[in-house]
Design a protein around this motif. Structure first.
Motif, PDB file in Angstrom:
ATOM      1  N   GLN A  34      42.450  39.995  23.918  1.00 37.35           N
ATOM      2  CA  GLN A  34      42.697  41.675  24.332  1.00 37.35           C
ATOM      3  C   GLN A  34      42.008  42.270  24.061  1.00 37.35           C
ATOM      4  O   GLN A  34      40.334  42.618  24.430  1.00 37.35           O
ATOM      5  CB  GLN A  34      43.549  41.998  23.594  1.00 37.35           C
ATOM      6  CG  GLN A  34      45.357  41.988  24.769  1.00 37.35           C
ATOM      7  CD  GLN A  34      44.546  42.039  26.493  1.00 37.35           C
ATOM      8  OE1 GLN A  34      44.680  43.236  26.396  1.00 37.35           O
ATOM      9  NE2 GLN A  34      45.584  41.365  27.283  1.00 37.35           N
ATOM     10  N   THR A  35      40.855  41.975  22.733  1.00 40.86           N
ATOM     11  CA  THR A  35      40.048  42.560  22.503  1.00 40.86           C
ATOM     12  C   THR A  35      38.141  42.128  22.989  1.00 40.86           C
ATOM     13  O   THR A  35      37.743  42.739  22.775  1.00 40.86           O
ATOM     14  CB  THR A  35      40.009  41.695  20.454  1.00 40.86           C
ATOM     15  OG1 THR A  35      40.850  42.824  20.152  1.00 40.86           O
ATOM     16  CG2 THR A  35      38.454  43.063  20.230  1.00 40.86           C
ATOM     17  N   LEU A  36      38.290  40.746  23.112  1.00 37.09           N
ATOM     18  CA  LEU A  36      37.526  40.294  24.147  1.00 37.09           C
ATOM     19  C   LEU A  36      37.125  41.159  25.030  1.00 37.09           C
ATOM     20  O   LEU A  36      36.312  41.505  25.793  1.00 37.09           O
ATOM     21  CB  LEU A  36      37.027  39.105  23.588  1.00 37.09           C
ATOM     22  CG  LEU A  36      37.204  38.167  22.975  1.00 37.09           C
ATOM     23  CD1 LEU A  36      36.844  36.740  22.679  1.00 37.09           C
ATOM     24  CD2 LEU A  36      35.255  38.475  22.813  1.00 37.09           C
ATOM     25  N   TYR A  37      38.769  41.176  25.906  1.00 36.03           N
ATOM     26  CA  TYR A  37      38.262  41.646  27.312  1.00 36.03           C
ATOM     27  C   TYR A  37      38.112  43.068  27.443  1.00 36.03           C
ATOM     28  O   TYR A  37      37.210  43.620  27.973  1.00 36.03           O
ATOM     29  CB  TYR A  37      39.692  41.923  27.797  1.00 36.03           C
ATOM     30  CG  TYR A  37      40.063  42.002  29.056  1.00 36.03           C
ATOM     31  CD1 TYR A  37      39.481  41.590  30.406  1.00 36.03           C
ATOM     32  CD2 TYR A  37      40.455  43.338  29.782  1.00 36.03           C
ATOM     33  CE1 TYR A  37      39.850  41.320  32.310  1.00 36.03           C
ATOM     34  CE2 TYR A  37      40.431  44.667  30.842  1.00 36.03           C
ATOM     35  CZ  TYR A  37      40.019  43.557  31.717  1.00 36.03           C
ATOM     36  OH  TYR A  37      40.318  43.748  33.021  1.00 36.03           O
ATOM     37  N   GLY A  38      38.452  43.727  26.136  1.00 38.03           N
ATOM     38  CA  GLY A  38      38.349  45.689  26.335  1.00 38.03           C
ATOM     39  C   GLY A  38      36.367  45.590  25.905  1.00 38.03           C
ATOM     40  O   GLY A  38      36.257  46.574  26.324  1.00 38.03           O
ATOM     41  N   TYR A  39      36.745  44.728  25.007  1.00 38.96           N
ATOM     42  CA  TYR A  39      34.674  44.377  24.216  1.00 38.96           C
ATOM     43  C   TYR A  39      33.735  44.721  25.805  1.00 38.96           C
ATOM     44  O   TYR A  39      32.827  45.105  25.669  1.00 38.96           O
ATOM     45  CB  TYR A  39      34.860  43.640  23.669  1.00 38.96           C
ATOM     46  CG  TYR A  39      33.380  43.865  22.882  1.00 38.96           C
ATOM     47  CD1 TYR A  39      33.027  44.724  22.113  1.00 38.96           C
ATOM     48  CD2 TYR A  39      32.207  42.720  22.656  1.00 38.96           C
ATOM     49  CE1 TYR A  39      31.593  44.957  20.961  1.00 38.96           C
ATOM     50  CE2 TYR A  39      31.013  43.223  22.326  1.00 38.96           C
ATOM     51  CZ  TYR A  39      30.390  44.740  21.390  1.00 38.96           C
ATOM     52  OH  TYR A  39      29.589  44.546  20.455  1.00 38.96           O
ATOM     53  N   GLU A  65      39.900  32.643  34.113  1.00 36.12           N
ATOM     54  CA  GLU A  65      40.314  32.824  32.916  1.00 36.12           C
ATOM     55  C   GLU A  65      40.568  34.205  32.939  1.00 36.12           C
ATOM     56  O   GLU A  65      40.796  35.569  32.070  1.00 36.12           O
ATOM     57  CB  GLU A  65      39.846  32.615  32.049  1.00 36.12           C
ATOM     58  CG  GLU A  65      39.819  31.312  31.646  1.00 36.12           C
ATOM     59  CD  GLU A  65      38.855  30.616  32.333  1.00 36.12           C
ATOM     60  OE1 GLU A  65      38.903  28.896  32.600  1.00 36.12           O
ATOM     61  OE2 GLU A  65      38.904  30.432  33.538  1.00 36.12           O
ATOM     62  N   TYR A  66      39.018  35.347  33.657  1.00 43.17           N
ATOM     63  CA  TYR A  66      39.367  36.510  34.381  1.00 43.17           C
ATOM     64  C   TYR A  66      40.156  37.262  34.947  1.00 43.17           C
ATOM     65  O   TYR A  66      40.704  38.260  33.937  1.00 43.17           O
ATOM     66  CB  TYR A  66      37.643  36.849  34.366  1.00 43.17           C
ATOM     67  CG  TYR A  66      37.945  38.843  35.295  1.00 43.17           C
ATOM     68  CD1 TYR A  66      37.186  39.243  34.189  1.00 43.17           C
ATOM     69  CD2 TYR A  66      37.599  38.678  36.613  1.00 43.17           C
ATOM     70  CE1 TYR A  66      37.476  40.513  34.456  1.00 43.17           C
ATOM     71  CE2 TYR A  66      37.745  39.759  36.739  1.00 43.17           C
ATOM     72  CZ  TYR A  66      37.698  40.933  35.652  1.00 43.17           C
ATOM     73  OH  TYR A  66      37.703  42.527  35.867  1.00 43.17           O
ATOM     74  N   TYR A 126      32.387  35.140  30.376  1.00 43.00           N
ATOM     75  CA  TYR A 126      33.407  35.437  29.477  1.00 43.00           C
ATOM     76  C   TYR A 126      34.690  34.089  29.198  1.00 43.00           C
ATOM     77  O   TYR A 126      35.130  33.724  28.677  1.00 43.00           O
ATOM     78  CB  TYR A 126      34.115  36.352  31.173  1.00 43.00           C
ATOM     79  CG  TYR A 126      35.528  36.885  29.949  1.00 43.00           C
ATOM     80  CD1 TYR A 126      35.496  37.568  28.860  1.00 43.00           C
ATOM     81  CD2 TYR A 126      36.556  36.694  30.059  1.00 43.00           C
ATOM     82  CE1 TYR A 126      36.255  37.877  27.969  1.00 43.00           C
ATOM     83  CE2 TYR A 126      38.120  37.110  29.613  1.00 43.00           C
ATOM     84  CZ  TYR A 126      38.312  37.866  28.854  1.00 43.00           C
ATOM     85  OH  TYR A 126      39.108  38.546  28.207  1.00 43.00           O
ATOM     86  N   ALA A 127      34.566  33.902  31.010  1.00 38.37           N
ATOM     87  CA  ALA A 127      35.053  32.196  30.434  1.00 38.37           C
ATOM     88  C   ALA A 127      34.677  31.401  29.096  1.00 38.37           C
ATOM     89  O   ALA A 127      35.949  30.668  28.688  1.00 38.37           O
ATOM     90  CB  ALA A 127      35.484  31.499  32.249  1.00 38.37           C
ATOM     91  N   SER A 128      33.573  31.367  29.616  1.00 38.16           N
ATOM     92  CA  SER A 128      33.468  29.855  28.342  1.00 38.16           C
ATOM     93  C   SER A 128      33.200  30.882  27.222  1.00 38.16           C
ATOM     94  O   SER A 128      33.637  30.127  26.227  1.00 38.16           O
ATOM     95  CB  SER A 128      31.757  30.142  28.976  1.00 38.16           C
ATOM     96  OG  SER A 128      31.104  29.620  30.359  1.00 38.16           O
ATOM     97  N   ALA A 129      33.536  31.994  27.284  1.00 42.57           N
ATOM     98  CA  ALA A 129      33.807  32.568  25.596  1.00 42.57           C
ATOM     99  C   ALA A 129      35.218  32.658  24.793  1.00 42.57           C
ATOM    100  O   ALA A 129      35.452  32.429  24.414  1.00 42.57           O
ATOM    101  CB  ALA A 129      32.887  33.848  25.517  1.00 42.57           C
ATOM    102  N   VAL A 130      36.051  32.482  26.217  1.00 45.90           N
ATOM    103  CA  VAL A 130      37.508  32.966  25.822  1.00 45.90           C
ATOM    104  C   VAL A 130      38.398  31.295  26.338  1.00 45.90           C
ATOM    105  O   VAL A 130      39.353  31.127  25.788  1.00 45.90           O
ATOM    106  CB  VAL A 130      38.077  33.659  26.562  1.00 45.90           C
ATOM    107  CG1 VAL A 130      37.339  35.026  26.558  1.00 45.90           C
ATOM    108  CG2 VAL A 130      38.319  33.907  28.036  1.00 45.90           C
TER     109      VAL A 130
END
Length: 337
Positions: A16-21, A167-168, A215-219
């Protein structure tokens, strides 16, 4: 299981933090690896969202992110529910930690599963979405479902390839911003759920596919770790549900911290016939290891076998009892000798 549940809670907070960021503050990494907005990235006002978004991003309906929304099948005239077989999941089986709960589900047979599958068409990468309140209950399918299906209250959302990533879309549907927007779309005073058309028509920011891929690669590692934890928890729960009745009815006892003692299953063991074969030893995975389950006397199978191979004189038999046995067998007793 408690440790893994805590770890999963922390992983969910990280997602959730990464999505908001990335998608609310727009501080995703730019081409130089710096936070985009904080580093002076160009922004533009959007009248639909009433906020600024990155210059080369756009706004569209959720349906632009979806390649379709499908559901399962209601039993009604189609098939009958069973007490065992293939799990038949409803919204109550989707959990807020992104997993599936199989402990209180109904079941169907293979013929019914084939009927449901023709409608749901579940595939790897699809996202299960609970359409009935409370929201924020989604599950990203990593492996082909072979032993479960869904009913009509569970939406199966297929992300549109070439536009976004699973993922997104998953993190978007689990975000506080989406839940708040969905609840505000309700026409009644109490939000009870969301319909296909409402879900598809909700407006959202649509990042470029390259950003969604980054983003998918990160999460993805975080989501995989959480999914592995959920699967391990499910297996531990199955072991617990199998073992608990044995402990309660006395078929198994705890012999030590890492060893279980199984009670005799046959009455002749209780009547004291040592010549009968010992029941086989079971090996169970407990606390991540392999431990030996022993007999109700607390001895392992190897120990019991050694005891049976000891000389007969090791047993204490009263002389009178021994004489009676010898006379009945027609053999001379010590007194007659």
């Amino acid at each position: 299981m408690l440790v893994q549940a805590t770890q999963n809670d922390n992983l969910q907070v990280m997602l959730q933090t990464l999505y908001g960021y990335w998608f609310l503050q727009f501080d995703f990494p730019d081409e130089n690896g710096r936070p985009y907005r904080s580093s002076g990235g160009r922004m533009a006002w959007n009248d639909q969202l009433k906020r600024e978004i990155p210059l080369d991003w756009r706004v569209g309906a959720n349906e632009e992110l979806f390649d379709g929304i499908r559901t399962g099948l209601n039993p009604r005239q189609n098939f009958n529910l069973r007490t065992q077989g293939i799990a038949y999941l409803t919204v109550k089986n989707l959990t807020k930690d992104g997993g599936l709960d199989f402990t209180s589900c109904d079941y169907i047979d293979e013929e019914a599963m084939a009927k449901v599958r023709r409608r749901s068409d579940l595939r790897v990468g699809d996202i299960l979405f609970a359409s009935i309140a409370p929201l924020r209950r989604c599950f990203l399918i990593y492996e082909e479902p072979r032993d479960w299906e869904i009913n009509e209250s569970v939406f199966s959302i297929r992300p549109r390839r070439g536009v976004t990533t699973p993922e997104y879309v998953y993190c978007h549907l689990m975000s506080d911003a989406f839940v708040k927007q969905a609840e505000q779309s309700s026409t009644g005073s109490i939000f009870k759920g969301i319909r296909h058309e409402t879900l598809k028509g909700m407006m959202t920011v649509i990042p470029p596919e390259t950003i969604a891929q980054s983003y998918a690669s990160a999460v993805s590692p975080i989501m995989r770790m959480r999914n592995d934890n959920l699967e391990e928890n499910r297996k531990l729960q199955e072991l617990r549900d199998w073992l608990l009745p044995l402990l309660m009815n006395g078929q198994a006892t705890v012999a030590s911290s890492d060893k279980l003692s199984f009670a005799a299953r046959c009455s002749h063991r209780r009547r004291g016939y040592p010549s009968r074969e010992q029941p086989p030893t079971c090996v169970l995975p407990i606390d991540g290891g392999r431990h030996e389950a022993t007999t109700h006397l607390g001895r392992s199978a190897r120990h019991a076998q050694r005891a049976r191979q000891r000389p007969a004189q090791a047993a204490r038999i009263h002389p009178a009892s021994r004489d009676r046995r010898l006379r009945s067998a027609g053999r001379p007793t010590e007194a007659s000798q």
